[in-house]
Design a protein around this motif. Structure first.
Motif, mmCIF file in Angstrom:
data_model
loop_
_atom_site.group_PDB
_atom_site.id
_atom_site.type_symbol
_atom_site.label_atom_id
_atom_site.label_comp_id
_atom_site.label_asym_id
_atom_site.label_seq_id
_atom_site.Cartn_x
_atom_site.Cartn_y
_atom_site.Cartn_z
ATOM 1 N N PRO A 68 0.944 -1.251 -0.016
ATOM 2 C CA PRO A 68 -0.063 -0.076 -0.054
ATOM 3 C C PRO A 68 1.058 1.302 0.090
ATOM 4 N N TRP A 69 0.603 2.196 -0.537
ATOM 5 C CA TRP A 69 1.233 3.307 -0.512
ATOM 6 C C TRP A 69 0.259 4.812 -1.089
ATOM 7 N N VAL A 70 0.756 5.724 -0.276
ATOM 8 C CA VAL A 70 -0.052 7.075 -0.445
ATOM 9 C C VAL A 70 -0.062 7.545 -1.458
ATOM 10 N N ALA A 71 -1.071 8.008 -2.214
ATOM 11 C CA ALA A 71 -1.094 8.861 -3.453
ATOM 12 C C ALA A 71 -1.765 10.050 -3.444
ATOM 13 N N VAL A 72 -1.163 11.007 -4.012
ATOM 14 C CA VAL A 72 -1.639 12.467 -3.805
ATOM 15 C C VAL A 72 -1.967 12.870 -5.219
ATOM 16 N N ASP A 73 -3.482 13.235 -5.322
ATOM 17 C CA ASP A 73 -4.034 13.685 -6.901
ATOM 18 C C ASP A 73 -4.136 15.061 -6.661
ATOM 19 N N LEU A 74 -3.572 15.834 -7.425
ATOM 20 C CA LEU A 74 -3.871 17.286 -7.596
ATOM 21 C C LEU A 74 -4.904 17.671 -8.637
ATOM 22 N N GLY A 75 -5.662 18.257 -8.343
ATOM 23 C CA GLY A 75 -6.768 19.141 -9.222
ATOM 24 C C GLY A 75 -6.031 20.611 -9.735
ATOM 25 N N TYR A 76 -5.967 20.412 -11.041
ATOM 26 C CA TYR A 76 -5.311 21.747 -11.865
ATOM 27 C C TYR A 76 -6.448 22.434 -12.178
ATOM 28 N N VAL A 77 -6.196 23.988 -12.397
ATOM 29 C CA VAL A 77 -7.248 24.726 -13.075
ATOM 30 C C VAL A 77 -6.418 25.401 -13.835
ATOM 31 N N SER A 78 -6.751 25.792 -15.166
ATOM 32 C CA SER A 78 -6.183 27.031 -15.856
ATOM 33 C C SER A 78 -6.784 28.130 -15.635
ATOM 34 N N PRO A 79 -5.865 29.399 -15.258
ATOM 35 C CA PRO A 79 -6.827 30.484 -15.105
ATOM 36 C C PRO A 79 -6.778 31.327 -16.288
ATOM 37 N N LEU A 80 -6.151 31.279 -17.359
ATOM 38 C CA LEU A 80 -6.001 31.933 -18.524
ATOM 39 C C LEU A 80 -6.522 31.327 -19.545
ATOM 40 N N ASP A 81 -7.153 32.139 -20.445
ATOM 41 C CA ASP A 81 -7.680 31.354 -21.827
ATOM 42 C C ASP A 81 -7.477 32.465 -23.003
ATOM 43 N N PHE A 82 -6.312 32.274 -23.581
ATOM 44 C CA PHE A 82 -6.302 33.153 -24.713
ATOM 45 C C PHE A 82 -6.829 32.631 -25.951
ATOM 46 N N ASP A 83 -6.983 33.260 -27.165
ATOM 47 C CA ASP A 83 -7.325 32.970 -28.311
ATOM 48 C C ASP A 83 -6.316 32.409 -29.184
ATOM 49 N N VAL A 84 -5.950 31.142 -28.954
ATOM 50 C CA VAL A 84 -4.893 30.744 -29.802
ATOM 51 C C VAL A 84 -5.489 29.525 -30.627
ATOM 52 N N PRO A 85 -5.062 29.424 -31.926
ATOM 53 C CA PRO A 85 -5.671 28.232 -32.747
ATOM 54 C C PRO A 85 -5.256 27.009 -32.034
ATOM 55 N N GLY A 86 -6.556 25.926 -32.038
ATOM 56 C CA GLY A 86 -6.702 24.768 -31.010
ATOM 57 C C GLY A 86 -5.300 24.070 -31.647
ATOM 58 N N THR A 87 -4.892 23.773 -32.947
ATOM 59 C CA THR A 87 -3.801 22.952 -33.018
ATOM 60 C C THR A 87 -2.529 23.543 -32.235
ATOM 61 N N GLN A 88 -2.049 24.751 -32.458
ATOM 62 C CA GLN A 88 -1.146 25.213 -32.163
ATOM 63 C C GLN A 88 -1.200 25.140 -30.542
ATOM 64 N N GLN A 89 -2.155 25.436 -29.874
ATOM 65 C CA GLN A 89 -2.174 25.217 -28.477
ATOM 66 C C GLN A 89 -2.135 23.753 -28.035
ATOM 67 N N TYR A 90 -2.450 22.902 -28.865
ATOM 68 C CA TYR A 90 -2.153 21.421 -28.376
ATOM 69 C C TYR A 90 -0.664 21.164 -28.589
ATOM 70 N N ILE A 91 0.074 21.575 -29.688
ATOM 71 C CA ILE A 91 1.453 21.282 -30.208
ATOM 72 C C ILE A 91 2.148 21.963 -28.864
ATOM 73 N N VAL A 92 1.952 23.204 -28.862
ATOM 74 C CA VAL A 92 2.768 23.841 -27.766
ATOM 75 C C VAL A 92 2.506 23.360 -26.384
ATOM 76 N N GLY A 93 1.052 23.416 -25.950
ATOM 77 C CA GLY A 93 0.922 23.045 -24.616
ATOM 78 C C GLY A 93 1.051 21.497 -24.209
ATOM 79 N N GLU A 94 0.890 20.521 -25.248
ATOM 80 C CA GLU A 94 1.023 19.239 -24.787
ATOM 81 C C GLU A 94 2.098 18.317 -25.383
ATOM 82 N N LEU A 95 2.881 18.868 -26.625
ATOM 83 C CA LEU A 95 4.004 18.305 -27.008
ATOM 84 C C LEU A 95 5.318 19.001 -26.738
ATOM 85 N N ARG A 96 5.478 20.276 -26.989
ATOM 86 C CA ARG A 96 6.550 20.904 -26.715
ATOM 87 C C ARG A 96 6.828 21.357 -25.405
#
Lengths: 367, 427
Positions: A68-96
């Motif tokens: 048994p081990w203790v796991a900590v799960d964090l809930g995240y919130v993104s406070p900002l939302d700018f108008d960036v094209p979705g693909t670019q948002q994905y490439i930058v935010g999730e890949l690069r």
């Protein structure tokens, strides 16, 4: 206060350098993205933990019957939302970005522990893996890759465990009557590294079809880095670095030699143990995710020392940020090549000649 | 604050380095640790500052065992200036001296005495290179930087391991004057391992003579630095005299007696050497060297003969320049001659009638050096010649064979040589 001013100025400058390098790196790739869009996407990707839940789980260790081990799960919130094209948002935010953050984290951890080890050993050739961390991690990782039926944990936990076991073994071998002479530690490190290197080679020879994956890990790569990896590595490296920074002045005094340091009020053996342990954990956290990336921990502290001097209060934070910037740059080069190179090859290609230049030109040997 | 070492045994790598060493250093005292190489001086200092843990005995500083105190607390009480001045990494002088403040700085917070570094640099005279890198300094300058670092520690007890080892003669004196001042005006307890016995004797209140890991003797420099004690500890033959300028004991090494005649070093005789004209100095040295008990005179106050006599701690009759040696000086010299087994007359001794009279009184007389009367005893053979004549009943063989009789040869034995300055007869 002069020192505080110097520390603040240099740290801010190097942190700024890292930020610029990171943003520039995020624009580069198969899809070119403009710098403003990168900046906005990066701010979009910014997430702050707002909730945490603790739960008890069973570790995936069937052989041990489920610890048994203790796991900590964090809930995240993104406070900002700018108008960036979705693909670019994905490439930058999730890949690069994950890869850049991972690169910065790994580079910072290797550089800061390299600076600590060089001071600790009073030896210019010391690097973070001197006490066997990298070779221990290599054995763990390669064992997990080539013999998944025997080593039931994943590559990263196996590498992390291997790193710590190796460092601890070196420490035990070199310690007698509560004292750990630095020279003995160095030699024990070399011996254990050789032994573990042989073991890694043995595993690779018998690896069969997984040889490519094993070699790829050994060369060091940030390929396929994800946020969940950074979530583990970054806190370890940040916490460890804070501890190391708190001991910066003790490290300065230790440079005067252990007897002098004792006479100047440093608890020598305790401080050595602590520095060794923290630097090893920080290094292990980096190499277990990115593999054995060489030369960052050797060269960055050297180069930084040439610019800012030997005072660890400045040297450590600047080395961390500069190491991050260096590895992000190297990794950007690595992923820009036609067939993506392991970043370890790039750092060695850039690092070795630079080190030779330092050696010939700047009298690093007189360190 | 008192430093109290009692019954300390130290073993390093299975070898006993110190055994049952005790010493006490109190406020305002400068104690010198002297002894041959490898005697354990440095180890004693390392046991005092807590670097080396003794396997028996205690080191108490103000009543607390230095090995029990946390390192920080101990180094607020004891500062050490190391012998090894090698400094790696290019810290500036100021950064190096600042390290002395380490025990006074909390991990997160500020120094309570930010001026201490400047004061220490000024005191050790290193302020002028505050911003230079330590690695660019000479050995002597580095040593003063390390002294400044210890001063910045602001401790009541200060240990110095060979503080003058790599200093020129000017800085040796300046450093020891400074160290002396730390004991006198700052009331610190200071311990210094010092190689140079003369400097140690001159500046220390007390000396601790260490040999083979044991304290041989401790006390005032005069009482510790006897020829016998130094000879036993250093295995070197020395003469102990008095420095005319400072009045402190001086220790002059003599050539090793090995390779010379066996009986050289145990010339068991009392010899009076006639002086004047700077002629007695080499003879005195040879005779002291040979183990004789020597008296000299009369000699002119302050001339080379007198200096030599003083340096070797030899009794000496003096007259003022241009003063006649007749009178009190002659009377004392006569007593010396009467008490001696033999008189040595350097050929170039002063052309004083007194010298002739004194020689006439002597039972045995050896004339040294070449005079107008031809060769007598060569300068190097004086000791064996004296040995020959001072044997009871023995005649003056040398003068017989060589010198013949001088113009003023009126000794009762009729066998002494002539003084050289006179018009000696042709042989």
């Amino acid at each position: 206060m002069r020192v505080l001013t110097r520390v603040t100025a240099w740290t801010a400058a190097s942190a700024g350098l890292l930020a610029v390098v990171a943003l520039a790196s995020a624009t580069i790739g198969p899809v070119s993205i403009s710098l403003p869009n990168v900046a906005l996407a990066a701010l979009d990707a910014l997430a702050v933990p707002v909730s945490a839940s603790v739960s008890l789980r069973d570790a995936a260790l069937p052989a041990l019957g489920g610890l048994p081990w203790v796991a900590v799960d964090l809930g995240y919130v993104s406070p900002l939302d700018f108008d960036v094209p979705g693909t670019q948002q994905y490439i930058v935010g999730e890949l690069r970005l994950p890869r850049i953050v991972m690169g910065a984290t790994v580079g910072a951890s290797l550089a800061i522990s390299g600076a600590v080890m060089q001071g600790f050993f009073r030896n210019p050739m010391a690097d973070p893996s001197i006490v066997g961390v990298s070779s221990g991690a290599a054995v763990g990782a390669v064992a997990a890759i080539t013999a998944p039926t025997v080593v039931v944990v994943g590559v990263q936990p196996a590498a992390f465990l291997g790193a710590l076991v190796a460092a601890f073994t070196v420490y035990l071998v070199a310690t007698e009557n509560g004292r750990t002479p630095v020279a003995t530690l160095l030699l024990a490190g070399v011996a254990i590294q050789t032994l573990l290197g042989a073991f890694t080679s043995f595993l690779i020879v018998h690896s069969g079809r997984s040889i490519r994956e094993a070699m790829y890990w050994l060369m060091g790569s940030l390929h396929g880095s994800r946020w969940h990896e950074a979530e583990v590595a970054l806190p370890v490296v940040v916490l460890g670095s804070v501890v190391l920074l708190a001991y910066a002045r003790d490290m300065n005094v230790l440079l005067a030699g252990e007897e002098d340091a004792h006479a100047l009020g440093v608890e020598v053996e305790r401080t050595k143990r602590l520095l060794l342990a923290v630097a090893s954990v920080v290094t292990a956290a980096a190499v277990s995710f990115a593999g054995a990336i060489g030369f960052v921990g050797l060269i960055v502290p050297h180069a930084v020392r040439l610019v800012v001097g030997p005072d660890h209060r400045v040297l450590l934070p600047v080395s961390a940020f500069a190491g991050g910037a260096f590895l992000v740059t190297a990794d950007t080069l690595a992923r820009s090549t036609a067939s993506e190179l392991p970043v370890g090859i790039v750092t060695a290609f850039v690092g070795a000649p630079f080190f030779l230049y330092l050696l010939r030109d700047r009298e690093v040997h007189a360190l | 604050m008192t430093l109290d070492v009692s019954g300390v045994d130290v073993e390093l790598a299975g070898t006993q380095i110190l055994s049952d060493v005790s010493a006490t250093v109190s406020d305002g005292r400068l104690v010198g640790v002297v002894g041959p190489n490898g005697a354990g001086k440095s180890t004693l200092l390392r046991a005092m500052n807590g670097v080396v843990e003794p396997c028996a005995g205690t080191v108490l500083v103000d009543g607390d065992d230095v090995h029990e105190l946390p390192s920080k607390a101990a180094s607020r009480r004891i500062a050490t200036v190391p012998q090894d001045t090698h400094v790696s990494f290019e810290f500036t002088v100021r950064q190096t001296v600042e390290m002395g403040r380490h025990p006074h700085q909390p991990r997160f917070g500020r120094d309570d005495d930010p001026e201490a570094v400047d004061r220490a640099m000024e005191r050790a005279e290193v302020s002028q290179f505050a911003d230079r890198e330590v690695t660019s300094l000479s050995g002597g300058e580095t040593q003063r930087v390390l002294l400044a670092r210890a001063l910045a520690q602001d401790t009541p007890v200060l240990l110095l391991d060979e503080p003058t080892a790599s200093l020129d003669v000017n800085h040796q004196i300046r450093t020891l004057e400074l160290v002396r001042g730390l004991a006198d005006s700052d009331d610190r307890a200071v311990v210094a391992a010092i190689h140079d016995l003369d400097l140690a004797a001159r500046y220390c209140d007390e000396l601790v003579l260490v040999a083979d890991g044991e304290v041989v003797d401790a006390g005032s420099p005069r009482s510790v630095l006897t020829p016998e004690a130094v000879r036993n500890a250093f295995d070197a033959r020395v003469a102990v005299g008095t420095d005319p300028a400072t009045g402190a004991p001086t220790v002059t090494p003599l050539p090793d007696c090995e390779g010379r005649d066996d009986d050289d070093d145990d010339l068991d005789a009392r010899v009076h050497v006639l002086g004047g004209g700077d002629s007695a100095a080499p003879v005195v040295r040879d005779l002291v060297d040979a183990g004789a008990e020597v008296t000299v005179g009369p000699v002119v106050d302050g001339d080379t003969d007198h200096e030599t006599a003083r340096r070797f701690g030899v009794d000496c009759v003096t007259v003022q320049p241009f003063e006649s040696p007749r009178g009190a000086a002659e009377a004392t010299a006569r007593d010396f001659v009467d008490a001696s087994d033999a008189v040595v007359a350097p050929a170039e001794a002063a052309d004083w009638g007194v010298n002739d009279d004194l020689r006439a009184r002597a039972d045995q007389c050896v004339v040294v050096g070449e005079g107008a009367g031809g060769p007598r005893v060569a300068a190097g053979d004086v000791a064996s010649a004296v040995a020959a004549v001072s044997e009871p009943g023995e005649r003056l063989a040398v003068a017989d064979g060589g010198g013949g009789t001088g113009r003023d040869d009126d000794s009762d034995d009729g066998e002494s040589g002539a003084d050289g300055s006179g018009a000696g007869d042709a042989d």
